[in-house]
Design an enzyme around this catalytic site. Structure first.
Site, PDB file in Angstrom:
ATOM      1  N   ASP A   1     -22.424  -5.416  -3.982  1.00 29.44           N
ATOM      2  CA  ASP A   1     -22.627  -4.710  -5.045  1.00 29.44           C
ATOM      3  C   ASP A   1     -21.893  -3.220  -4.974  1.00 29.44           C
ATOM      4  O   ASP A   1     -21.900  -2.837  -3.603  1.00 29.44           O
ATOM      5  CB  ASP A   1     -24.095  -4.503  -5.636  1.00 29.44           C
ATOM      6  CG  ASP A   1     -24.293  -4.107  -6.856  1.00 29.44           C
ATOM      7  OD1 ASP A   1     -23.400  -4.100  -7.647  1.00 29.44           O
ATOM      8  OD2 ASP A   1     -25.516  -3.666  -7.045  1.00 29.44           O
TER       9      ASP A   1
ATOM     10  N   ASN B   1     -23.164 -11.814 -15.344  1.00 26.29           N
ATOM     11  CA  ASN B   1     -22.042 -11.068 -15.111  1.00 26.29           C
ATOM     12  C   ASN B   1     -21.096 -11.640 -16.248  1.00 26.29           C
ATOM     13  O   ASN B   1     -20.125 -10.911 -16.752  1.00 26.29           O
ATOM     14  CB  ASN B   1     -21.195 -11.246 -13.740  1.00 26.29           C
ATOM     15  CG  ASN B   1     -21.968 -10.408 -12.901  1.00 26.29           C
ATOM     16  OD1 ASN B   1     -21.942 -10.724 -11.519  1.00 26.29           O
ATOM     17  ND2 ASN B   1     -22.661  -9.298 -13.169  1.00 26.29           N
TER      18      ASN B   1
HETATM   19  C1  IPE Z   1     -25.308  -8.755  -8.989  1.00 23.61           C
HETATM   20  O1  IPE Z   1     -24.788  -7.566  -9.044  1.00 23.61           O
HETATM   21  C2  IPE Z   1     -24.445  -9.771  -9.001  1.00 23.61           C
HETATM   22  C3  IPE Z   1     -23.416  -9.826  -7.835  1.00 23.61           C
HETATM   23  C4  IPE Z   1     -23.295  -9.064  -7.083  1.00 23.61           C
HETATM   24  C5  IPE Z   1     -22.156 -10.801  -8.093  1.00 23.61           C
HETATM   25  P1  IPE Z   1     -24.886  -6.888 -10.712  1.00 23.61           P
HETATM   26  O2  IPE Z   1     -24.179  -5.497 -10.407  1.00 23.61           O
HETATM   27  O3  IPE Z   1     -24.342  -7.621 -11.569  1.00 23.61           O
HETATM   28  O4  IPE Z   1     -26.540  -6.780 -10.679  1.00 23.61           O
HETATM   29  P2  IPE Z   1     -27.390  -5.779 -11.667  1.00 23.61           P
HETATM   30  O5  IPE Z   1     -26.974  -6.213 -12.953  1.00 23.61           O
HETATM   31  O6  IPE Z   1     -26.730  -4.402 -11.440  1.00 23.61           O
HETATM   32  O7  IPE Z   1     -28.678  -5.904 -11.349  1.00 23.61           O
HETATM   33  C1  IPE Z   2     -20.322  -5.903  -7.644  1.00 23.64           C
HETATM   34  O1  IPE Z   2     -20.027  -4.671  -7.950  1.00 23.64           O
HETATM   35  C2  IPE Z   2     -19.223  -7.053  -8.171  1.00 23.64           C
HETATM   36  C3  IPE Z   2     -19.875  -7.713  -9.038  1.00 23.64           C
HETATM   37  C4  IPE Z   2     -20.873  -7.910  -9.610  1.00 23.64           C
HETATM   38  C5  IPE Z   2     -18.833  -8.831  -9.474  1.00 23.64           C
HETATM   39  P1  IPE Z   2     -20.263  -4.134  -9.527  1.00 23.64           P
HETATM   40  O2  IPE Z   2     -19.132  -4.538 -10.590  1.00 23.64           O
HETATM   41  O3  IPE Z   2     -21.604  -4.534  -9.962  1.00 23.64           O
HETATM   42  O4  IPE Z   2     -20.125  -2.480  -9.012  1.00 23.64           O
HETATM   43  P2  IPE Z   2     -21.460  -1.372  -9.887  1.00 23.64           P
HETATM   44  O5  IPE Z   2     -22.713  -1.904  -9.348  1.00 23.64           O
HETATM   45  O6  IPE Z   2     -20.992  -1.267 -11.333  1.00 23.64           O
HETATM   46  O7  IPE Z   2     -20.936  -0.188  -8.907  1.00 23.64           O
HETATM   47 MG    MG Z   3     -23.436  -3.798  -9.620  1.00 26.23          MG
END
Ligand code: IPE
Ligand code: IPE
Ligand code: MG
Length: 245
Positions: free
Chosen positions: A20, A68
């Site tokens: 993340d 996602n």
């Molecule tokens: C969780 O990350 C899913 C992945 C790392 C693929 P998100 O960034 O989507 O999670 P939330 O929605 O902030 O909890």
């Molecule tokens: C994790 O990084 C990757 C996926 C969930 C695909 P994020 O895209 O959630 O990055 P933040 O949490 O917005 O920084």
């Molecule tokens: Mg995230």
């Protein structure tokens, strides 16, 4: 950074990671979110290689959740094409490191080219034995649990199983993760302290490790720190400390 060596006798067999912070990493640099995803690939490479080097047998990476799919279309498309290209490019490295690629999640949701690349890489790497890299793609634990429940009910209705056959083992064996031991260690980067629908059943007794490092900055030394932290935990499984000694 810690200089205490990792005890190779007490390694987790399976590490699961919620990768993340890509978006925030990019934002900090004044770039678009996709730039963060692109730079997350290096961390995936480092961690896969780092785990294989240490002798970790299973690494599960949360790459794209069911939730996602609710992101803006433009980001989803960018992530999917990044995925296709990365899988294509990295198959050689997987072969070199003896890593078998597998995937959990709803593949029917993936664009066809993405699914094709994924299935090709799974096929090419299937005989590798050093480590299994499991990509959680279009995955959520609730999705898996719902499907497992449907499967169990179907078998009951068809008379294959009875009410008394429903136990932890049956549920466990019906989940798509049944081939893997439950992760002893679960890591989440970027300072968020939540599970976000990742392996809910499987992490019932996992040690959780949270770090503020954003995923694109995650390197082998961060992996080593997480493992060292894990090695300093006492895993009691409901017992008392005295019972363990
Ligand atoms: C969780 O990350 C899913 C992945 C790392 C693929 P998100 O960034 O989507 O999670 P939330 O929605 O902030 O909890
Ligand atoms: C994790 O990084 C990757 C996926 C969930 C695909 P994020 O895209 O959630 O990055 P933040 O949490 O917005 O920084
Ligand atoms: Mg995230």
């Amino acid at each position: 950074m810690s200089t205490i060596p990792i005890n190779t006798e007490r390694l987790p067999e399976h590490i699961a990671i919620i990768m993340d912070g890509n978006g925030r990493w990019a934002k900090q640099k004044g770039k678009f979110r996709v730039f963060g995803h692109e730079n997350g690939v290096k961390a995936v490479r480092e961690v896969s290689e780092g785990c294989a080097e240490l002798g970790i047998k299973y690494l599960t990476l949360y790459a794209f959740s069911t939730e996602n799919w609710n992101r803006p279309k433009i980001e989803i498309n960018a992530l999917m094409s990044l995925l296709v290209n990365t899988i294509k490019k990295e198959t050689k490295t997987l072969m070199k490191n003896g890593i078998k690629l597998e995937a959990i999640g709803d593949r029917t949701m993936l664009p066809i080219d993405c699914r094709k690349e994924l299935e090709e890489a799974i096929e090419i790497t299937k005989n590798n034995t050093k480590m299994t890299l499991v990509l959680a793609l279009s995955y959520s634990a609730k999705w898996d649990i719902v499907n497992a429940t449907k499967d169990i009910v179907k078998r009951a209705l068809e008379g294959d199983i009875n009410l008394d056959d429903v136990n932890e083992t049956l549920i466990n064996n019906t989940l798509t993760t049944h081939k893997y031991p439950h992760p002893e260690l679960m890591v989440r980067t970027s300072g968020e302290h939540r599970i976000s629908n990742f392996l809910l059943w499987e992490i019932a007794y996992s040690e959780l490790y949270f770090t503020n490092v954003l995923w694109p900055d995650f390197r082998k030394e961060h992996l080593h720190e997480a493992i060292l932290d894990y090695q300093n935990r006492e895993r009691r499984f409901g017992k008392t400390s005295e019972q363990l000694a």
